[in-house]
Design a protein around this motif. Structure first.
Motif, PDB file in Angstrom:
ATOM      1  N   LEU A   1      41.885  79.849 -62.114  1.00 13.65           N
ATOM      2  CA  LEU A   1      40.936  78.776 -61.720  1.00 13.65           C
ATOM      3  C   LEU A   1      41.086  78.668 -60.308  1.00 13.65           C
ATOM      4  O   LEU A   1      40.023  78.164 -59.624  1.00 13.65           O
ATOM      5  N   PHE A   2      42.354  78.927 -59.577  1.00 15.32           N
ATOM      6  CA  PHE A   2      42.325  78.704 -58.348  1.00 15.32           C
ATOM      7  C   PHE A   2      41.609  79.864 -57.439  1.00 15.32           C
ATOM      8  O   PHE A   2      41.233  79.465 -56.122  1.00 15.32           O
ATOM      9  N   ILE A   3      41.211  80.976 -57.974  1.00 12.01           N
ATOM     10  CA  ILE A   3      40.652  81.919 -57.357  1.00 12.01           C
ATOM     11  C   ILE A   3      39.379  81.798 -56.808  1.00 12.01           C
ATOM     12  O   ILE A   3      38.991  81.770 -55.561  1.00 12.01           O
ATOM     13  N   PRO A   4      38.380  81.120 -57.701  1.00  9.96           N
ATOM     14  CA  PRO A   4      37.086  80.884 -57.121  1.00  9.96           C
ATOM     15  C   PRO A   4      36.982  79.477 -56.320  1.00  9.96           C
ATOM     16  O   PRO A   4      36.214  79.467 -55.294  1.00  9.96           O
ATOM     17  N   VAL A   5      38.065  78.716 -56.324  1.00 13.56           N
ATOM     18  CA  VAL A   5      38.204  77.641 -55.323  1.00 13.56           C
ATOM     19  C   VAL A   5      38.440  78.382 -54.050  1.00 13.56           C
ATOM     20  O   VAL A   5      37.996  77.779 -53.053  1.00 13.56           O
ATOM     21  N   LEU A   6      39.409  79.085 -53.822  1.00 18.06           N
ATOM     22  CA  LEU A   6      39.851  79.654 -52.536  1.00 18.06           C
ATOM     23  C   LEU A   6      38.620  80.769 -52.260  1.00 18.06           C
ATOM     24  O   LEU A   6      38.291  80.775 -51.013  1.00 18.06           O
TER      25      LEU A   6
ATOM     26  N   ALA B   1      35.576  79.963 -52.513  1.00 13.60           N
ATOM     27  CA  ALA B   1      34.581  79.015 -52.060  1.00 13.60           C
ATOM     28  C   ALA B   1      34.839  78.638 -50.646  1.00 13.60           C
ATOM     29  O   ALA B   1      34.278  78.703 -49.629  1.00 13.60           O
ATOM     30  N   GLY B   2      36.365  78.423 -50.308  1.00 12.78           N
ATOM     31  CA  GLY B   2      36.907  78.062 -48.897  1.00 12.78           C
ATOM     32  C   GLY B   2      36.520  78.993 -48.168  1.00 12.78           C
ATOM     33  O   GLY B   2      36.037  79.002 -46.955  1.00 12.78           O
ATOM     34  N   ALA B   3      36.979  80.323 -48.631  1.00 16.54           N
ATOM     35  CA  ALA B   3      36.857  81.546 -47.624  1.00 16.54           C
ATOM     36  C   ALA B   3      35.364  81.858 -47.366  1.00 16.54           C
ATOM     37  O   ALA B   3      34.994  82.131 -46.066  1.00 16.54           O
ATOM     38  N   LEU B   4      34.315  81.668 -48.358  1.00 15.82           N
ATOM     39  CA  LEU B   4      32.922  81.935 -47.811  1.00 15.82           C
ATOM     40  C   LEU B   4      32.439  80.821 -46.811  1.00 15.82           C
ATOM     41  O   LEU B   4      31.673  81.088 -45.820  1.00 15.82           O
ATOM     42  N   TRP B   5      32.976  79.411 -47.108  1.00 18.99           N
ATOM     43  CA  TRP B   5      32.545  78.457 -46.209  1.00 18.99           C
ATOM     44  C   TRP B   5      33.140  78.568 -44.689  1.00 18.99           C
ATOM     45  O   TRP B   5      32.398  78.217 -43.723  1.00 18.99           O
ATOM     46  N   ARG B   6      34.464  79.237 -44.652  1.00 16.83           N
ATOM     47  CA  ARG B   6      34.910  79.284 -43.243  1.00 16.83           C
ATOM     48  C   ARG B   6      34.458  80.548 -42.927  1.00 16.83           C
ATOM     49  O   ARG B   6      34.894  81.001 -41.843  1.00 16.83           O
ATOM     50  N   ARG B   7      33.885  81.513 -43.708  1.00 21.90           N
ATOM     51  CA  ARG B   7      33.607  82.713 -43.150  1.00 21.90           C
ATOM     52  C   ARG B   7      34.530  83.590 -42.780  1.00 21.90           C
ATOM     53  O   ARG B   7      34.614  84.327 -41.755  1.00 21.90           O
ATOM     54  N   SER B   8      35.706  83.699 -43.793  1.00 24.34           N
ATOM     55  CA  SER B   8      36.998  84.256 -43.216  1.00 24.34           C
ATOM     56  C   SER B   8      36.918  85.660 -44.020  1.00 24.34           C
ATOM     57  O   SER B   8      37.312  85.714 -45.251  1.00 24.34           O
ATOM     58  N   ALA B   9      36.847  86.674 -43.395  1.00 30.14           N
ATOM     59  CA  ALA B   9      37.262  88.045 -44.005  1.00 30.14           C
ATOM     60  C   ALA B   9      38.481  88.299 -44.472  1.00 30.14           C
ATOM     61  O   ALA B   9      38.721  88.748 -45.528  1.00 30.14           O
ATOM     62  N   SER B  10      39.476  87.555 -43.881  1.00 31.70           N
ATOM     63  CA  SER B  10      40.729  87.826 -43.982  1.00 31.70           C
ATOM     64  C   SER B  10      41.231  87.143 -45.218  1.00 31.70           C
ATOM     65  O   SER B  10      42.047  87.909 -46.295  1.00 31.70           O
ATOM     66  N   ALA B  11      40.569  85.791 -45.658  1.00 29.51           N
ATOM     67  CA  ALA B  11      41.029  85.134 -46.763  1.00 29.51           C
ATOM     68  C   ALA B  11      40.131  86.057 -48.218  1.00 29.51           C
ATOM     69  O   ALA B  11      40.791  85.925 -49.135  1.00 29.51           O
ATOM     70  N   VAL B  12      39.211  86.513 -47.961  1.00 27.75           N
ATOM     71  CA  VAL B  12      38.422  87.405 -48.922  1.00 27.75           C
ATOM     72  C   VAL B  12      39.201  88.293 -49.423  1.00 27.75           C
ATOM     73  O   VAL B  12      39.476  88.803 -50.300  1.00 27.75           O
ATOM     74  N   ALA B  13      39.571  89.185 -48.436  1.00 25.50           N
ATOM     75  CA  ALA B  13      40.576  90.291 -48.506  1.00 25.50           C
ATOM     76  C   ALA B  13      41.806  89.970 -49.298  1.00 25.50           C
ATOM     77  O   ALA B  13      42.267  90.652 -50.093  1.00 25.50           O
ATOM     78  N   ALA B  14      42.248  88.976 -48.726  1.00 26.62           N
ATOM     79  CA  ALA B  14      43.575  88.480 -49.562  1.00 26.62           C
ATOM     80  C   ALA B  14      43.444  88.199 -50.974  1.00 26.62           C
ATOM     81  O   ALA B  14      44.494  88.055 -51.749  1.00 26.62           O
ATOM     82  N   LEU B  15      42.262  87.611 -51.171  1.00 27.72           N
ATOM     83  CA  LEU B  15      42.161  87.257 -52.755  1.00 27.72           C
ATOM     84  C   LEU B  15      41.970  88.344 -53.701  1.00 27.72           C
ATOM     85  O   LEU B  15      42.212  88.372 -54.801  1.00 27.72           O
ATOM     86  N   LEU B  16      41.891  89.680 -53.035  1.00 32.32           N
ATOM     87  CA  LEU B  16      42.197  90.988 -53.877  1.00 32.32           C
ATOM     88  C   LEU B  16      43.368  90.864 -54.542  1.00 32.32           C
ATOM     89  O   LEU B  16      43.236  91.206 -55.753  1.00 32.32           O
ATOM     90  N   LEU B  17      44.487  90.450 -54.006  1.00 26.90           N
ATOM     91  CA  LEU B  17      45.671  90.558 -54.595  1.00 26.90           C
ATOM     92  C   LEU B  17      45.522  89.724 -56.086  1.00 26.90           C
ATOM     93  O   LEU B  17      46.136  90.133 -57.112  1.00 26.90           O
ATOM     94  N   PRO B  18      45.268  88.063 -55.946  1.00 26.01           N
ATOM     95  CA  PRO B  18      45.561  87.488 -57.325  1.00 26.01           C
ATOM     96  C   PRO B  18      44.372  87.914 -58.245  1.00 26.01           C
ATOM     97  O   PRO B  18      44.676  87.929 -59.389  1.00 26.01           O
TER      98      PRO B  18
END
Length: 359
Positions: free
Chosen positions: A84-89, A91-108
């Motif tokens: 459940l933490f994955i969609p929360v993170l 949403a935060g990555a999209l709000w911050r427009r963070s490509a690095s955070a989106v890429a990091a989510l591939l691991l979880p």
């Protein structure tokens, strides 16, 4: 002949007008502002770090020690919910427009899908030879007669009940007698069957006894024995069936995730299954834990979950009003699970679980 100098025209050698000092300063500030703005790969470093930590946390859950409050077992009991933490993170990555955070989510995402992706689809198949059902009927069940009728209507060939009280035992025996001509009750667990039973005996799972027993308060109503073993005579040969209700667990600030009684019971039950001579074995019962929990290694190293092999979804069974964990199990060896499902609620705080098996 008149000469026109650059000083008179107000233009430089390149023919461009002189820049006003105020305009020049504004341009410098604009360049600094644009240059200091983080690019998409530089935004959200905290979110990216949290995503990586979540992935590593799920990937390395077996390395989390149990020395402090049985933290490892607690994490493993709730492991699917960390997704459940994955969609929360995200949403935060999209709000911050963070490509690095989106890429990091591939691991979880990859780790979670590897662990639980197989639970998202329906793996059931038709053609079961035998239907088995297990249900913790609840010591405080206000309607044991209704629960018995519901279970008799489930179509089960073999029905295991746990947490039977002396007061309710007669009710279950009366209500189930017509559907199941064979039955045995050993302490607080029982088995009802359409097929003959033999070689029935209690199983010693090192259950605590007496007023200091490591059990929940309702267990003072229950007798000592909480496991049995019997042989069901099928058209394809004998089937060893175990019914068990392992010790309760608690979560409190002082002891953390307290599982001593349950873990001791699980080890003893694993030893009993290891000594079983019959190649075909079914274990039915309330184990008070999920099969992801390392505490059940002695059991899950020998038996596998019907829900994992042939279920539809996670098959959560407790608590009945809002199930968050599958602590009621159907585990098998030497037979093929064809389907596994959860039955509608009864008067118990657990949901009944069912499985179809074949030879």
């Amino acid at each position: 002949m008149a000469q026109v100098g650059t000083a008179e025209t107000g233009r430089g050698d390149a023919g461009r007008p002189d820049t006003d000092p105020g305009t020049r300063r504004a341009g410098i500030r604009r360049v600094i502002r644009v240059g200091s703005r983080p690019e998409p790969w530089k935004r959200g470093p905290v979110l990216a770090a949290l995503a990586l930590l979540l992935g590593l946390f799920m990937l390395l859950h077996a390395e989390i020690p149990n020395r402090i409050g049985n933290l490892g077992s607690l994490v493993e009991s709730l492991l699917p919910w960390f997704g459940l933490f994955i969609p929360v993170l995200l949403a935060g990555a999209l709000w911050r427009r963070s490509a690095s955070a989106v890429a990091a989510l591939l691991l979880p995402v990859t780790v979670w899908l590897n662990l639980f992706g197989g639970m998202l689809g329906d793996k059931s198949h038709p053609g079961a030879d035998l239907t088995v059902v297990s249900h913790n009927v609840g010591a405080d069940n206000p309607d044991p007669a209704g629960t018995a009728r519901d279970l008799a209507a489930s179509g089960a060939d073999v029905l295991a009940l746990e947490e039977l009280t002396q007061q309710a035992r007669g009710t279950y025996e009366r209500e189930l007698a017509k559907t199941y001509p064979y039955h045995t009750v050993q302490g607080t667990v029982g088995l009802w069957s359409r097929l003959p039973l033999s070689d029935t005996r209690p199983v010693d799972i090192k259950q605590d006894v007496g007023p200091l027993a490591d059990t929940k308060p309702v267990d003072v109503k229950l007798a000592y024995n909480r496991a049995l073993r019997t042989t069901v005579a099928t058209g394809q040969g004998p089937l060893a069936v175990y019914v068990a209700h392992l010790g309760s667990v608690r979560v409190n600030p002082r002891a953390g995730f307290w599982t001593d009684s349950r873990d001791r019971n699980a080890q003893a039950l694993g030893e009993a299954v290891a000594a079983e001579q019959n190649e075909r074995v079914v274990l039915l019962g309330d184990l008070n834990g999920t099969t992801d929990d390392r505490a059940f290694d002695a059991i899950t190293s020998q038996l596998h979950s019907a829900q994992d092999a042939a279920g539809d979804g996670f098959g959560f069974s407790w608590p009945a009003k809002f199930p968050v964990a599958r602590i009621d199990q159907i585990l098998v060896r030497g037979v093929q699970p064809k389907s596994s499902w959860v039955l509608p609620s009864t008067g118990s705080d657990h949901l009944p679980v069912a499985a179809g098996i074949s030879w």
